[in-house]
Design a protein around this motif. Structure first.
Motif, PDB file in Angstrom:
ATOM      1  N   TRP A  42      -3.753  -5.111 -21.659  1.00  0.00           N
ATOM      2  CA  TRP A  42      -4.394  -4.570 -20.443  1.00  0.00           C
ATOM      3  C   TRP A  42      -3.470  -4.771 -19.249  1.00  0.00           C
ATOM      4  CZ3 TRP A  42      -7.881  -7.552 -23.605  1.00  0.00           C
ATOM      5  CH2 TRP A  42      -8.849  -6.785 -24.252  1.00  0.00           C
ATOM      6  N   PRO A  43      -2.397  -3.975 -19.116  1.00  0.00           N
ATOM      7  CA  PRO A  43      -1.473  -4.162 -17.997  1.00  0.00           C
ATOM      8  C   PRO A  43      -2.156  -4.041 -16.629  1.00  0.00           C
ATOM      9  CG  PRO A  43      -0.877  -2.210 -19.290  1.00  0.00           C
ATOM     10  CD  PRO A  43      -1.992  -2.897 -20.004  1.00  0.00           C
ATOM     11  N   ALA A  44      -3.190  -3.229 -16.521  1.00  0.00           N
ATOM     12  CA  ALA A  44      -3.903  -3.090 -15.242  1.00  0.00           C
ATOM     13  C   ALA A  44      -4.577  -4.409 -14.858  1.00  0.00           C
ATOM     14  CB  ALA A  44      -4.937  -1.973 -15.327  1.00  0.00           C
ATOM     15  N   MET A  45      -5.032  -5.167 -15.846  1.00  0.00           N
ATOM     16  CA  MET A  45      -5.652  -6.456 -15.566  1.00  0.00           C
ATOM     17  C   MET A  45      -4.650  -7.386 -14.912  1.00  0.00           C
ATOM     18  SD  MET A  45      -6.074  -9.925 -16.791  1.00  0.00           S
ATOM     19  CE  MET A  45      -5.358  -9.776 -18.393  1.00  0.00           C
ATOM     20  N   TYR A  46      -3.444  -7.417 -15.449  1.00  0.00           N
ATOM     21  CA  TYR A  46      -2.436  -8.311 -14.875  1.00  0.00           C
ATOM     22  C   TYR A  46      -2.057  -7.878 -13.454  1.00  0.00           C
ATOM     23  CZ  TYR A  46       1.760 -10.952 -14.019  1.00  0.00           C
ATOM     24  OH  TYR A  46       2.688 -11.784 -13.448  1.00  0.00           O
ATOM     25  N   LYS A  47      -1.935  -6.603 -13.245  1.00  0.00           N
ATOM     26  CA  LYS A  47      -1.618  -6.090 -11.896  1.00  0.00           C
ATOM     27  C   LYS A  47      -2.725  -6.495 -10.916  1.00  0.00           C
ATOM     28  CE  LYS A  47      -0.792  -1.876  -9.310  1.00  0.00           C
ATOM     29  NZ  LYS A  47      -0.874  -0.441  -9.297  1.00  0.00           N
ATOM     30  N   ASP A  48      -3.973  -6.330 -11.323  1.00  0.00           N
ATOM     31  CA  ASP A  48      -5.101  -6.707 -10.476  1.00  0.00           C
ATOM     32  C   ASP A  48      -5.155  -8.226 -10.268  1.00  0.00           C
ATOM     33  OD1 ASP A  48      -5.751  -4.023 -10.346  1.00  0.00           O
ATOM     34  OD2 ASP A  48      -7.420  -4.171 -11.769  1.00  0.00           O
ATOM     35  N   PHE A  49      -4.804  -8.994 -11.307  1.00  0.00           N
ATOM     36  CA  PHE A  49      -4.762 -10.452 -11.202  1.00  0.00           C
ATOM     37  C   PHE A  49      -3.748 -10.885 -10.148  1.00  0.00           C
ATOM     38  CE2 PHE A  49      -2.751 -14.476 -12.432  1.00  0.00           C
ATOM     39  CZ  PHE A  49      -3.840 -15.319 -12.529  1.00  0.00           C
ATOM     40  N   ARG A  50      -2.570 -10.295 -10.187  1.00  0.00           N
ATOM     41  CA  ARG A  50      -1.524 -10.634  -9.205  1.00  0.00           C
ATOM     42  C   ARG A  50      -2.023 -10.344  -7.787  1.00  0.00           C
ATOM     43  NH1 ARG A  50       1.787 -14.095 -10.173  1.00  0.00           N
ATOM     44  NH2 ARG A  50       3.218 -13.244  -8.672  1.00  0.00           N
ATOM     45  N   HIS A  51      -2.644  -9.177  -7.617  1.00  0.00           N
ATOM     46  CA  HIS A  51      -3.167  -8.814  -6.297  1.00  0.00           C
ATOM     47  C   HIS A  51      -4.240  -9.812  -5.857  1.00  0.00           C
ATOM     48  CE1 HIS A  51      -4.391  -6.338  -2.920  1.00  0.00           C
ATOM     49  NE2 HIS A  51      -5.640  -6.456  -3.345  1.00  0.00           N
ATOM     50  N   TYR A  52      -5.137 -10.156  -6.767  1.00  0.00           N
ATOM     51  CA  TYR A  52      -6.195 -11.124  -6.466  1.00  0.00           C
ATOM     52  C   TYR A  52      -5.598 -12.459  -6.006  1.00  0.00           C
ATOM     53  CZ  TYR A  52      -9.999 -14.433  -7.164  1.00  0.00           C
ATOM     54  OH  TYR A  52     -10.928 -15.424  -6.985  1.00  0.00           O
TER      55      TYR A  52
END
Length: 162
Positions: A39-49
């Motif tokens: 889930w690459p989108a999850m990691y991108k969202d995690f970084r933003h969070y």
């Protein structure tokens, strides 16, 4: 109700998957890396969070994918600060607080089921004998099934009882 299973947690039929990370974790090893790849989108969202809220160890952050996937990131380790920094070790205190937060999330979101690994025992560095009683304490009386993946077998779906 807790069920100990063997298999690949990425093949779980559970409504949510929880795992331990550090604030600003690079997701570069173990289950975190597998989740990042899946889930690459999850990691991108995690970084933003992490960049916008600066979470502290002992908390949790839930990610929801477009196809219904739910990943609960439990902050069980000390933060990774700086470019290329490695996450710190987990502590029993952080795990205890994160599991308490997970229980609150489970109750509020009404997840039908949850899968989690032997939390904080890989990169986190804790012994399962220290963590297992905390999992039992916070999740043992859940009405919905909790699948604890005690042994990883890549590509093998676990037998998850209803």
């Amino acid at each position: 109700m807790i069920h100990h299973v063997t298999g690949d947690i990425l093949l779980s039929k559970a409504q949510a998957i929880a795992h331990g990370v550090a604030p600003n974790d690079p997701f570069s090893t173990g289950l975190a890396l597998s989740l990042r790849e899946h889930w690459p989108a999850m990691y991108k969202d995690f970084r933003h969070y992490c960049q916008t809220t600066h979470p502290k160890p002992g908390g949790a952050w839930v990610w929801g994918g477009a196809e219904g996937s739910r990943i609960v990131n439990l902050f069980t380790q000390d933060a990774a600060y700086g470019q290329g920094a490695k996450p710190g070790k987990a502590s029993v205190e952080h795990v205890n607080h994160a599991l308490r937060e997970l229980r609150q999330i489970m109750d509020a979101e009404k997840f039908a089921s949850l899968a989690l690994p032997r939390l904080a025992t890989g990169v986190g560095g804790l012994n399962w004998e220290e963590v297992s009683p905390l999992v039992d304490k916070h999740l043992g009386d859940m009405k919905s099934p909790v699948y604890v993946y005690t042994t990883f077998q890549k590509g093998i779906a676990a037998s998850e009882p209803a």
